[in-house]
Design a protein around this motif. Structure first.
Motif, short mmCIF file in Angstrom:
data_model
loop_
_atom_site.label_atom_id
_atom_site.label_comp_id
_atom_site.label_asym_id
_atom_site.label_seq_id
_atom_site.Cartn_x
_atom_site.Cartn_y
_atom_site.Cartn_z
N MET A 122 14.27 2.99 -10.04
CA MET A 122 13.35 1.85 -10.04
C MET A 122 14.09 0.54 -9.80
O MET A 122 13.58 -0.34 -9.10
N ARG A 123 15.29 0.40 -10.36
CA ARG A 123 16.08 -0.81 -10.09
C ARG A 123 16.44 -0.89 -8.62
O ARG A 123 16.36 -1.96 -8.00
N MET A 124 16.85 0.23 -8.03
CA MET A 124 17.21 0.24 -6.62
C MET A 124 15.98 -0.03 -5.75
O MET A 124 16.07 -0.70 -4.74
N PHE A 125 14.84 0.51 -6.15
CA PHE A 125 13.58 0.28 -5.43
C PHE A 125 13.31 -1.22 -5.33
O PHE A 125 12.96 -1.73 -4.26
N ASP A 126 13.47 -1.91 -6.43
CA ASP A 126 13.17 -3.34 -6.48
C ASP A 126 14.11 -4.18 -5.60
O ASP A 126 13.75 -5.27 -5.19
N ARG A 127 15.30 -3.67 -5.30
CA ARG A 127 16.30 -4.43 -4.54
C ARG A 127 16.45 -4.01 -3.09
O ARG A 127 17.18 -4.63 -2.35
N SER A 128 15.82 -2.93 -2.70
CA SER A 128 16.06 -2.34 -1.40
C SER A 128 15.08 -2.81 -0.33
O SER A 128 13.95 -3.20 -0.63
N THR A 129 15.53 -2.72 0.90
CA THR A 129 14.65 -2.85 2.05
C THR A 129 14.17 -1.44 2.36
O THR A 129 14.96 -0.50 2.33
N ILE A 130 12.90 -1.28 2.66
CA ILE A 130 12.34 0.05 2.87
C ILE A 130 11.61 0.09 4.21
O ILE A 130 10.82 -0.81 4.52
N LEU A 131 11.89 1.13 4.98
CA LEU A 131 11.15 1.42 6.21
C LEU A 131 10.36 2.70 5.99
O LEU A 131 10.86 3.65 5.38
N VAL A 132 9.14 2.73 6.49
CA VAL A 132 8.27 3.89 6.36
C VAL A 132 8.01 4.48 7.74
O VAL A 132 7.74 3.74 8.69
N ALA A 133 8.08 5.80 7.84
CA ALA A 133 7.77 6.50 9.09
C ALA A 133 6.30 6.91 9.07
O ALA A 133 5.78 7.31 8.03
N TYR A 134 5.66 6.80 10.22
CA TYR A 134 4.25 7.19 10.32
C TYR A 134 4.01 7.76 11.72
O TYR A 134 4.81 7.59 12.62
N ASP A 135 2.88 8.43 11.89
CA ASP A 135 2.48 8.97 13.18
C ASP A 135 1.49 7.98 13.80
O ASP A 135 0.57 7.53 13.12
N ARG A 136 1.67 7.68 15.06
CA ARG A 136 0.80 6.69 15.72
C ARG A 136 -0.67 7.09 15.63
O ARG A 136 -1.54 6.24 15.47
N ASP A 137 -0.97 8.38 15.71
CA ASP A 137 -2.37 8.84 15.67
C ASP A 137 -2.96 8.81 14.26
O ASP A 137 -4.18 8.82 14.09
N GLU A 138 -2.10 8.83 13.24
CA GLU A 138 -2.53 8.81 11.84
C GLU A 138 -1.70 7.77 11.08
O GLU A 138 -0.89 8.13 10.23
N PRO A 139 -1.88 6.48 11.34
CA PRO A 139 -1.00 5.47 10.74
C PRO A 139 -1.07 5.36 9.22
O PRO A 139 -0.19 4.78 8.62
N ALA A 168 0.82 -1.22 0.00
CA ALA A 168 0.00 0.00 0.00
C ALA A 168 0.86 1.27 0.00
O ALA A 168 0.38 2.34 -0.35
N ASP A 169 2.13 1.15 0.38
CA ASP A 169 3.05 2.30 0.38
C ASP A 169 3.62 2.58 -1.01
O ASP A 169 4.25 3.62 -1.21
N ALA A 170 3.43 1.68 -1.95
CA ALA A 170 4.07 1.79 -3.26
C ALA A 170 3.84 3.13 -3.96
O ALA A 170 4.80 3.74 -4.43
N PRO A 171 2.61 3.64 -4.04
CA PRO A 171 2.43 4.92 -4.74
C PRO A 171 3.25 6.05 -4.12
O PRO A 171 3.91 6.82 -4.84
N PHE A 172 3.23 6.17 -2.82
CA PHE A 172 3.98 7.22 -2.12
C PHE A 172 5.48 7.07 -2.32
O PHE A 172 6.18 8.00 -2.72
N VAL A 173 5.99 5.87 -2.07
CA VAL A 173 7.43 5.64 -2.13
C VAL A 173 7.96 5.75 -3.56
O VAL A 173 8.92 6.48 -3.81
N ARG A 174 7.35 5.08 -4.49
CA ARG A 174 7.83 5.12 -5.89
C ARG A 174 7.79 6.53 -6.46
O ARG A 174 8.74 6.98 -7.07
N ARG A 175 6.67 7.22 -6.26
CA ARG A 175 6.53 8.57 -6.81
C ARG A 175 7.59 9.50 -6.23
O ARG A 175 8.27 10.22 -6.94
N ALA A 176 7.75 9.47 -4.91
CA ALA A 176 8.72 10.36 -4.27
C ALA A 176 10.14 10.03 -4.69
O ALA A 176 10.94 10.93 -4.98
#
Length: 134
Positions: free
Chosen positions: A43-60, A11-19
């Motif tokens: 895009m090549r690096m995206f496909d090979r990377s581990t990704i962590l996403v930051a979020y706010d606990r009140d608005e996950p 579900a993070d793909a649109p945000f992460v890829r676009r940015a």
């Protein structure tokens, strides 16, 4: 606001890829590099990377930023403008590399000054045979 970190989900793909792709294209343009190559490399690096996403606990469902990495090498860090300056990017990088020095495959415009402050070393991403350079 305290940023909480979680692994990337589809579900993070649109945000992460676009940015990431837009950021790589913008940076390439500013550095007079080939924009199409920079996008393909992102895009090549995206496909090979581990990704962590930051979020706010009140608005996950609201993404505050992300870091993409392999081992202790950071490929991309992004925090939307509205959330910059409050330590989200620092928290993302520190989760990946700890407090010591680290490596990155991306350079920014102010690299010489920032790399000293961040204790980071630029290491170009390995090129694949038959692929164009970014």
């Amino acid at each position: 606001m305290t940023p909480y970190l979680r692994p990337y989900v589809e579900a993070d793909a649109p945000f992460v890829r676009r940015a990431w792709v837009r950021g790589a294209a913008t940076l390439a343009s500013k550095l007079n590099l080939a924009v199409p190559s920079a996008k393909r490399r992102a895009m090549r690096m995206f496909d090979r990377s581990t990704i962590l996403v930051a979020y706010d606990r009140d608005e996950p469902t609201v993404s505050l930023g992300f870091v993409a990495y392999t081992g202790r090498t950071v490929h991309w860090v992004y925090v939307p403008l509205a959330f910059r300056g409050i330590g989200i990017g620092r928290a993302l990088v520190r989760r990946v590399v700890g407090q010591g020095s680290w490596q990155t495959t991306s350079r920014c415009e102010d690299w010489d000054a920032r790399s000293k402050r961040w204790r980071a070393e630029y290491v170009p991403a390995p090129r694949e045979e038959g692929r164009d350079a970014a």
